[in-house]
Design a protein around this motif. Sequence first.
Motif, PDB file in Angstrom:
ATOM      1  N   VAL A  20      -3.384   6.049   4.183  1.00 62.66           N
ATOM      2  CA  VAL A  20      -3.498   4.686   3.503  1.00 62.66           C
ATOM      3  C   VAL A  20      -2.468   4.388   4.182  1.00 62.66           C
ATOM      4  N   GLY A  50       2.137   8.972  -1.151  1.00 64.09           N
ATOM      5  CA  GLY A  50       2.357   9.234   0.631  1.00 64.09           C
ATOM      6  C   GLY A  50       3.052   8.321   1.186  1.00 64.09           C
ATOM      7  N   SER A  95       1.036  -1.876 -14.603  1.00 65.48           N
ATOM      8  CA  SER A  95       2.440  -2.492 -13.700  1.00 65.48           C
ATOM      9  C   SER A  95       2.125  -3.556 -15.002  1.00 65.48           C
ATOM     10  N   ASP A 116       3.391  -2.400  -3.663  1.00 61.86           N
ATOM     11  CA  ASP A 116       1.592  -1.823  -3.535  1.00 61.86           C
ATOM     12  C   ASP A 116       0.764  -1.640  -4.389  1.00 61.86           C
ATOM     13  N   HIS A 119      -4.216  -5.438  -6.081  1.00 60.69           N
ATOM     14  CA  HIS A 119      -3.955  -6.350  -4.255  1.00 60.69           C
ATOM     15  C   HIS A 119      -4.397  -8.010  -4.796  1.00 60.69           C
ATOM     16  N   THR A 123      -2.163  -9.901  -9.838  1.00 60.86           N
ATOM     17  CA  THR A 123      -0.934  -8.330 -10.296  1.00 60.86           C
ATOM     18  C   THR A 123      -0.149  -8.565  -9.310  1.00 60.86           C
TER      19      THR A 123
HETATM   20  C1  LIG Z   1      -3.019   1.305  -1.944  1.00 63.03           C
HETATM   21  S1  LIG Z   1      -3.018   1.634  -3.327  1.00 63.03           S
HETATM   22  C2  LIG Z   1      -1.175   2.513  -3.582  1.00 63.03           C
HETATM   23  C3  LIG Z   1      -0.445   2.981  -1.718  1.00 63.03           C
HETATM   24  C4  LIG Z   1       0.453   4.151  -1.767  1.00 63.03           C
HETATM   25  N1  LIG Z   1       1.628   3.026  -1.706  1.00 63.03           N
HETATM   26  C5  LIG Z   1       0.459   5.191  -0.685  1.00 63.03           C
HETATM   27  O1  LIG Z   1       1.069   4.373   0.370  1.00 63.03           O
HETATM   28  O2  LIG Z   1       0.345   6.107  -0.194  1.00 63.03           O
HETATM   29  C6  LIG Z   1      -2.689   1.620  -4.472  1.00 63.03           C
HETATM   30  C7  LIG Z   1      -2.806   2.017  -6.205  1.00 63.03           C
HETATM   31  O3  LIG Z   1      -1.607   0.895  -6.899  1.00 63.03           O
HETATM   32  C8  LIG Z   1      -2.451   1.127  -8.581  1.00 63.03           C
HETATM   33  N2  LIG Z   1      -2.765   0.406  -8.741  1.00 63.03           N
HETATM   34  C9  LIG Z   1      -3.578  -0.563  -8.822  1.00 63.03           C
HETATM   35  N3  LIG Z   1      -3.527  -1.469 -10.223  1.00 63.03           N
HETATM   36  C10 LIG Z   1      -2.368  -1.767 -10.824  1.00 63.03           C
HETATM   37  C11 LIG Z   1      -1.809  -1.850 -12.130  1.00 63.03           C
HETATM   38  N4  LIG Z   1      -1.932  -3.230 -12.268  1.00 63.03           N
HETATM   39  N5  LIG Z   1      -0.539  -0.276 -12.388  1.00 63.03           N
HETATM   40  C12 LIG Z   1      -0.015   0.200 -11.650  1.00 63.03           C
HETATM   41  N6  LIG Z   1      -1.251   1.000 -10.384  1.00 63.03           N
HETATM   42  C13 LIG Z   1      -2.019   0.589 -10.157  1.00 63.03           C
HETATM   43  C14 LIG Z   1      -3.627   2.089  -8.311  1.00 63.03           C
HETATM   44  O4  LIG Z   1      -4.160   3.352  -9.182  1.00 63.03           O
HETATM   45  C15 LIG Z   1      -3.498   3.295  -6.598  1.00 63.03           C
HETATM   46  O5  LIG Z   1      -3.103   4.489  -6.831  1.00 63.03           O
END
Ligand SMILES: C[S@@+](CC[C@H](N)C(=O)[O-])C[C@H]1O[C@@H](n2cnc3c(N)ncnc32)[C@H](O)[C@@H]1O
Length: 176
Positions: A20, A50, A95, A116, A119, A123
């Motif tokens: 990603v 990652g 979060s 991250d 999105h 949030t």
């Molecule tokens: C785009 S991925 C992150 C990629 C990671 N930073 C990488 O580069 O490998 C988004 C992550 O945010 C987590 N996520 C989404 N909403 C969230 C929330 N409200 N609280 C905590 N984690 C959350 C998802 O489970 C997902 O694993």
Amino acid sequence: MTKRFDELWQLSTVDLNSKVQERTELMTAYGLMQTLQARSYLEIGASMGGSMVVLGANCTKVVAVDLFEQHSAPTLHLAMKMISAPHVVGVAGDSRDPKTIAKVVAHGPYDVVLIDGGHDYRTVQSDWKTYGPLATKAVFFHDIAQPYVKILWNEIGGGLEIKSPRTTMGFGVRFV
Ligand SMILES: C[S@@+](CC[C@H](N)C(=O)[O-])C[C@H]1O[C@@H](n2cnc3c(N)ncnc32)[C@H](O)[C@@H]1O
């Protein structure tokens, strides 16, 4: 000793099979971590680890927040073991949940915070307001080219942008 980017990129994309991140963007963000001499790092949305294994590689304290869903949790646990920091903590939860926030605050402050996670606008905005103040050197955003992250990024006045023309991701950096 500072770990080299190429070795970390291999860990991220081959050992963890995380796809990603865009290489040049992550390499620039990694370079910035070295320039800032960041030693403590909080990542909101660590997913499979990652970006965390790269950006947190030379830190002594790393805190990873995610929902720890079944498909990604084993890989994230593996990623946490790959980091040689004496203090590596995984916080499982939303979060925006006060219980998650309390745990993250208890381990703070952090030289660098990466946002991250979710999105969607609410949030990202919540993560910025909650975790941004815990950063002592910089707040990184990932995916500033994504629609809702972009709205928030522009609302707060933007900052340094690390964007490869080849992707629709990009890091945004707000220095403290
Ligand atoms: C785009 S991925 C992150 C990629 C990671 N930073 C990488 O580069 O490998 C988004 C992550 O945010 C987590 N996520 C989404 N909403 C969230 C929330 N409200 N609280 C905590 N984690 C959350 C998802 O489970 C997902 O694993």
